[in-house]
Design a protein around this motif. Structure first.
Motif, PDB file in Angstrom:
ATOM      1  N   GLY A 133      -6.850  11.847   6.445  1.00 26.25           N
ATOM      2  CA  GLY A 133      -5.685  12.999   6.474  1.00 26.25           C
ATOM      3  C   GLY A 133      -4.229  12.590   5.896  1.00 26.25           C
ATOM      4  O   GLY A 133      -3.571  13.272   5.459  1.00 26.25           O
ATOM      5  N   HIS A 134      -4.327  11.103   5.406  1.00 24.79           N
ATOM      6  CA  HIS A 134      -3.257  10.512   4.768  1.00 24.79           C
ATOM      7  C   HIS A 134      -3.778   9.718   3.543  1.00 24.79           C
ATOM      8  O   HIS A 134      -2.765   9.687   2.791  1.00 24.79           O
ATOM      9  N   SER A 135      -4.977   9.482   3.494  1.00 27.12           N
ATOM     10  CA  SER A 135      -5.501   8.883   2.321  1.00 27.12           C
ATOM     11  C   SER A 135      -6.823   9.012   2.081  1.00 27.12           C
ATOM     12  O   SER A 135      -7.594   9.398   3.206  1.00 27.12           O
ATOM     13  N   ALA A 181     -10.794  -5.513   5.382  1.00 27.13           N
ATOM     14  CA  ALA A 181     -11.021  -4.424   6.373  1.00 27.13           C
ATOM     15  C   ALA A 181     -11.323  -3.100   5.942  1.00 27.13           C
ATOM     16  O   ALA A 181     -12.197  -2.298   5.916  1.00 27.13           O
ATOM     17  N   GLN A 182     -10.373  -2.830   4.880  1.00 23.51           N
ATOM     18  CA  GLN A 182     -10.471  -1.298   4.080  1.00 23.51           C
ATOM     19  C   GLN A 182      -9.596  -1.432   2.860  1.00 23.51           C
ATOM     20  O   GLN A 182      -8.717  -2.150   2.875  1.00 23.51           O
ATOM     21  N   LEU A 183     -10.148  -0.363   2.077  1.00 21.77           N
ATOM     22  CA  LEU A 183      -9.006   0.060   0.859  1.00 21.77           C
ATOM     23  C   LEU A 183      -8.644   1.344   0.667  1.00 21.77           C
ATOM     24  O   LEU A 183      -9.555   2.269   1.412  1.00 21.77           O
ATOM     25  N   HIS A 184      -7.625   1.682   0.425  1.00 19.46           N
ATOM     26  CA  HIS A 184      -7.319   3.096   0.271  1.00 19.46           C
ATOM     27  C   HIS A 184      -6.302   3.329  -0.961  1.00 19.46           C
ATOM     28  O   HIS A 184      -5.870   2.255  -1.547  1.00 19.46           O
ATOM     29  N   LEU A 185      -5.854   4.601  -1.044  1.00 19.57           N
ATOM     30  CA  LEU A 185      -5.015   4.885  -2.474  1.00 19.57           C
ATOM     31  C   LEU A 185      -3.928   5.610  -1.952  1.00 19.57           C
ATOM     32  O   LEU A 185      -3.894   6.291  -0.954  1.00 19.57           O
ATOM     33  N   MET A 204      -3.657   1.300  -5.268  1.00 25.88           N
ATOM     34  CA  MET A 204      -4.708   0.986  -4.395  1.00 25.88           C
ATOM     35  C   MET A 204      -4.231  -0.184  -3.765  1.00 25.88           C
ATOM     36  O   MET A 204      -3.555  -1.239  -4.149  1.00 25.88           O
ATOM     37  N   HIS A 205      -4.424  -0.172  -2.265  1.00 25.94           N
ATOM     38  CA  HIS A 205      -4.038  -0.964  -1.345  1.00 25.94           C
ATOM     39  C   HIS A 205      -5.427  -1.803  -0.729  1.00 25.94           C
ATOM     40  O   HIS A 205      -6.396  -0.941  -0.158  1.00 25.94           O
ATOM     41  N   VAL A 206      -5.682  -3.164  -0.924  1.00 29.83           N
ATOM     42  CA  VAL A 206      -6.917  -3.648  -0.239  1.00 29.83           C
ATOM     43  C   VAL A 206      -6.379  -4.493   0.861  1.00 29.83           C
ATOM     44  O   VAL A 206      -5.728  -5.432   0.819  1.00 29.83           O
ATOM     45  N   ASN A 213      -9.428  -9.693  15.639  1.00 32.49           N
ATOM     46  CA  ASN A 213      -9.707  -8.408  14.901  1.00 32.49           C
ATOM     47  C   ASN A 213      -8.299  -7.829  14.354  1.00 32.49           C
ATOM     48  O   ASN A 213      -7.362  -8.257  14.468  1.00 32.49           O
ATOM     49  N   ILE A 214      -8.629  -6.808  13.567  1.00 32.10           N
ATOM     50  CA  ILE A 214      -7.413  -6.359  12.715  1.00 32.10           C
ATOM     51  C   ILE A 214      -6.512  -5.454  13.697  1.00 32.10           C
ATOM     52  O   ILE A 214      -5.185  -5.373  13.088  1.00 32.10           O
ATOM     53  N   SER A 215      -6.937  -4.973  14.740  1.00 31.39           N
ATOM     54  CA  SER A 215      -5.778  -4.155  15.460  1.00 31.39           C
ATOM     55  C   SER A 215      -5.149  -5.247  16.195  1.00 31.39           C
ATOM     56  O   SER A 215      -3.936  -5.150  16.415  1.00 31.39           O
ATOM     57  N   SER A 217       5.913  -4.860   4.949  1.00 34.32           N
ATOM     58  CA  SER A 217       5.448  -4.096   6.167  1.00 34.32           C
ATOM     59  C   SER A 217       4.247  -3.144   5.871  1.00 34.32           C
ATOM     60  O   SER A 217       3.925  -3.012   4.579  1.00 34.32           O
ATOM     61  N   LEU A 218       3.624  -2.461   6.728  1.00 28.56           N
ATOM     62  CA  LEU A 218       2.675  -1.420   6.566  1.00 28.56           C
ATOM     63  C   LEU A 218       3.664  -0.355   5.632  1.00 28.56           C
ATOM     64  O   LEU A 218       4.729  -0.146   6.252  1.00 28.56           O
ATOM     65  N   THR A 219       3.229   0.467   4.916  1.00 22.38           N
ATOM     66  CA  THR A 219       3.879   1.345   4.101  1.00 22.38           C
ATOM     67  C   THR A 219       3.760   2.780   4.921  1.00 22.38           C
ATOM     68  O   THR A 219       4.150   3.680   4.388  1.00 22.38           O
ATOM     69  N   THR A 220       3.088   2.903   5.657  1.00 25.99           N
ATOM     70  CA  THR A 220       2.964   3.797   6.891  1.00 25.99           C
ATOM     71  C   THR A 220       3.185   3.704   8.342  1.00 25.99           C
ATOM     72  O   THR A 220       3.210   2.616   8.501  1.00 25.99           O
TER      73      THR A 220
HETATM   74  N1  MKQ Z   1      -0.417   1.318   3.017  1.00 24.13           N
HETATM   75  S1  MKQ Z   1      -0.681   0.136   3.703  1.00 24.13           S
HETATM   76  O1  MKQ Z   1      -1.496  -0.791   3.158  1.00 24.13           O
HETATM   77  O2  MKQ Z   1       0.346  -0.495   4.342  1.00 24.13           O
HETATM   78  C1  MKQ Z   1      -1.405   0.603   5.071  1.00 24.13           C
HETATM   79  C2  MKQ Z   1      -2.291  -0.200   6.038  1.00 24.13           C
HETATM   80  C3  MKQ Z   1      -2.866   0.199   7.145  1.00 24.13           C
HETATM   81  C4  MKQ Z   1      -3.743  -0.738   7.987  1.00 24.13           C
HETATM   82  C5  MKQ Z   1      -4.919  -0.300   8.487  1.00 24.13           C
HETATM   83  C6  MKQ Z   1      -5.536  -1.126   9.654  1.00 24.13           C
HETATM   84  C7  MKQ Z   1      -4.779  -2.316   9.978  1.00 24.13           C
HETATM   85  C8  MKQ Z   1      -3.734  -2.683   9.218  1.00 24.13           C
HETATM   86  C9  MKQ Z   1      -3.120  -1.789   8.476  1.00 24.13           C
HETATM   87  C10 MKQ Z   1      -3.057   1.599   7.331  1.00 24.13           C
HETATM   88  C11 MKQ Z   1      -2.763   2.408   6.182  1.00 24.13           C
HETATM   89  C12 MKQ Z   1      -3.020   3.768   6.532  1.00 24.13           C
HETATM   90  C13 MKQ Z   1      -3.103   4.671   5.535  1.00 24.13           C
HETATM   91  C14 MKQ Z   1      -3.184   5.925   5.575  1.00 24.13           C
HETATM   92  C15 MKQ Z   1      -3.290   6.515   6.890  1.00 24.13           C
HETATM   93  C16 MKQ Z   1      -2.920   5.656   8.042  1.00 24.13           C
HETATM   94  C17 MKQ Z   1      -2.698   4.214   7.924  1.00 24.13           C
HETATM   95  C18 MKQ Z   1      -1.713   1.977   5.333  1.00 24.13           C
END
Ligand code: MKQ
Ligand code: ZN
Length: 263
Positions: A65-67, A88-92, A116-118, A128-130, A196-199
């Motif tokens: 829903g966000h990526s 853990a995951q990659l997304h864009l 892209m973020h890995v 674990n990641i949580s 930080s996390l950007t979300t």
């Molecule tokens: N953009 S990010 O790299 O800071 C990022 C990290 C994580 C993340 C996920 C698991 C554990 C830890 C961090 C989740 C997201 C995310 C992107 C889209 C929707 C919701 C969440 C984004």
């Protein structure tokens, strides 16, 4: 978590109402301005382990829903950092079909087409990641700038499946491949800072490594990303296109950005 968007009443200016860290310190992304950069000769080339996955493995490609997100197996690691970080995951993050500007980090004000973020977590310290996600040394994310240019066969290993995850919560299985092929050739030139996390929830828990060398994807590949996805669920009436899913650069306060290169 709750609903948050990149624009409108639930947009990034409002995130801190439900996610207090989003209004706090050490936020990401940031703009890499020349006066913030400091060369650090101790920054070693990034070493990835077990990124060359076998095509017998399957990865889950999902629309959250966000990526668009690709799950990564826990035998993939980063090792050249102080701790062992497990993938853990990659997304864009990307722009819109006609505005090829959607990266989160920027270089002296320049925004790339996408990023892209890995995402990795400190498996040396946390189970674990949580558990790791909100710890100051919990996460390490690799950032890769994406420009529009040459076709990229490695990105096509998952981009060709986005038709199957057009709507929120849809998932498909894709054959695994060498995830290192998604990274730039030069893993020795990067920006390094604490952020930080950007979300949401914007936890200040990320050791950021953003490579200075971009990779390219073709305009057709970019459009597959920028026109093929919706943040709404399949059965919802008015579909909401998923695009412009990038947070604006945040205040750097007095953070220093280390760079592994001099020129
Ligand atoms: N953009 S990010 O790299 O800071 C990022 C990290 C994580 C993340 C996920 C698991 C554990 C830890 C961090 C989740 C997201 C995310 C992107 C889209 C929707 C919701 C969440 C984004
Ligand atoms: Zn991200």
């Amino acid at each position: 978590g709750g609903k948050w968007t990149y624009n409108g009443p639930d947009g990034e200016a409002h995130w801190s109402k439900h996610y207090p860290y989003c209004g706090g310190a050490f936020q990401s992304p940031i703009d890499f301005q020349p006066e913030l950069l400091r060369y650090d000769p101790d920054l070693l080339p990034i070493q990835v382990y077990n990124y060359n996955l076998s095509s017998n493995e399957q990865l889950t490609l999902s629309n959250n829903g966000h990526s668009v997100q690709l799950s990564l197996p826990s035998h993939m690691h980063l090792s050249s950092l102080r701790h062992l970080y497990t993938a853990a995951q990659l997304h864009l993050h990307w722009g819109s079909p006609d505005i090829l500007a959607g990266s989160e980090h920027t270089v002296n004000g320049r925004q790339f087409a996408a990023e892209m973020h890995v995402v990795h977590f400190n498996s040396g310290k946390y189970p674990n990641i949580s558990i790791a996600a909100d710890k100051s040394d919990g996460l390490a994310v690799l950032g890769v700038f994406i420009e529009v240019g040459e076709f990229n066969p490695a990105f096509d290993r998952f981009l060709k499946f986005v038709k199957g995850i057009r709507y929120r919560d849809q998932k498909v299985q894709v054959p695994a491949f060498n995830i290192q092929d998604l990274l730039p050739a030069q893993l020795d030139r990067y920006y390094r800072y604490d952020g930080s996390l950007t979300t949401p929830p914007c936890y200040p828990s990320v050791l950021w490594t953003v490579f200075s060398m971009p990779v390219t994807i073709s305009l057709k590949q970019y459009k597959a990303l920028a026109t093929g996805l919706f943040s709404s669920q399949a059965q919802e009436f008015d579909p909401v296109p998923l695009l412009g899913n990038y947070r604006k650069p945040q205040l750097t306060d007095n953070r220093v950005v280390l760079v592994s290169f001099q020129e």
